[in-house]
Design an enzyme around this catalytic site. Structure first.
Site, PDB file in Angstrom:
ATOM      1  N   CYS A  72       0.846  -1.180  -0.050  1.00  0.00           N
ATOM      2  CA  CYS A  72       0.021  -0.216   0.146  1.00  0.00           C
ATOM      3  C   CYS A  72       0.870   1.451  -0.171  1.00  0.00           C
ATOM      4  O   CYS A  72       0.521   2.199  -0.687  1.00  0.00           O
ATOM      5  CB  CYS A  72      -1.054   0.012   1.491  1.00  0.00           C
ATOM      6  SG  CYS A  72      -2.010  -1.186   1.323  1.00  0.00           S
ATOM      7  N   ARG A 102      -8.157  -4.666  -2.538  1.00  0.00           N
ATOM      8  CA  ARG A 102      -7.747  -3.619  -2.939  1.00  0.00           C
ATOM      9  C   ARG A 102      -8.580  -3.309  -4.475  1.00  0.00           C
ATOM     10  O   ARG A 102      -8.264  -3.838  -5.583  1.00  0.00           O
ATOM     11  CB  ARG A 102      -6.201  -4.196  -3.592  1.00  0.00           C
ATOM     12  CG  ARG A 102      -5.314  -3.115  -3.938  1.00  0.00           C
ATOM     13  CD  ARG A 102      -4.089  -3.724  -4.199  1.00  0.00           C
ATOM     14  NE  ARG A 102      -3.393  -4.324  -3.079  1.00  0.00           N
ATOM     15  CZ  ARG A 102      -2.435  -3.610  -1.953  1.00  0.00           C
ATOM     16  NH1 ARG A 102      -2.516  -2.347  -1.957  1.00  0.00           N
ATOM     17  NH2 ARG A 102      -2.121  -4.366  -0.860  1.00  0.00           N
TER      18      ARG A 102
END
Length: 233
Positions: free
Chosen positions: A55, A132
């Site tokens: 991330c 995601r």
């Protein structure tokens, strides 16, 4: 034998073409609503968690390419179920590492309302981690593309930009884009509407600026296409 109980409630079924559900949320830039971005494209994306390496790499890449999204009138909007203090600390850590200040809001979705609204919640780990996901939303707040990635693999920002370019070309000119299309490449024109038009594509496509490999498979340069709305070009 004890068995782990897994929540099998179906995820919210959002599909391409539907109006994006509106929401109001706390972010690192204050309270925002999705509808305040009407008139812009929005790239709404979730990430599994703050202070995680994949991330972090994505947010660095988003920040580095933010001017490219701005050129395309795209508002980035991140979301995870981490707290706002966690978001702020993580973004400060990224700024310390790279010198990059995050130029877009990051939603703190502690109650998972946005995640559930968009089906971003991993059903096996509800309230622990969002998946995601990417939702590309057009200026009329309609969902134009949906992508999902595993937690282990980061997104390709250049592919997201390419997809936005393709969607904007389709919106402005009413054409389609072929596999592996890049800006500047020929585009696919709509199918023939009459039999005479079909015959022209077979016998003399060059006269109408087309390159046809079959009557249903014709390309042209974008410069030859009139925008559907000249003011939107």
């Amino acid at each position: 034998m004890n068995r782990e109980i897994i929540d099998e409630t179906p995820r919210q079924c959002l599909t391409i073409g539907r109006i994006a559900p509106d929401f109001t949320a706390i972010t690192t830039e204050g309270v925002v609503t999705l509808s305040q971005y009407r008139g812009q494209w929005v790239l709404l994306f979730s990430h599994p968690g703050d202070f995680t390496p994949v991330c972090t790499s994505e947010f660095i890449a988003f920040a580095q390419l933010y001017p490219e999204f701005e050129k395309r009138n795209v508002q980035l909007l991140g979301v995870s179920i981490d707290s706002n203090p966690s978001h702020l600390g993580w973004l400060y850590s990224i700024m310390e590492m790279t010198g990059l200040r995050m130029p877009f809001p990051l939603i703190s979705d502690r109650d998972a309302k946005v995640a559930e609204l968009y089906g971003m919640v991993n059903p096996d780990r509800i309230y622990e981690q969002s998946v995601r996901d990417v939702f590309i939303i057009d200026p009329n707040q309609r969902i134009r593309a949906i992508l999902a990635y595993p937690a282990t693999n980061g997104r390709n920002m250049y592919e997201l930009l390419r997809l936005i370019d393709a969607l904007q070309v389709t919106t402005t000119y009413g054409v389609s884009t072929p596999a592996n299309w890049m800006p500047g490449d020929p585009v696919i024109v709509p199918e023939a509407r009459t039999f005479d038009e079909l015959l022209q594509r077979v016998t003399d496509p060059e006269s109408v600026g087309l390159n046809c490999l079959a009557w249903y498979y014709c390309f042209t340069d974008l410069s030859q296409v009139t925008p559907l709305n000249p003011e939107s070009e």
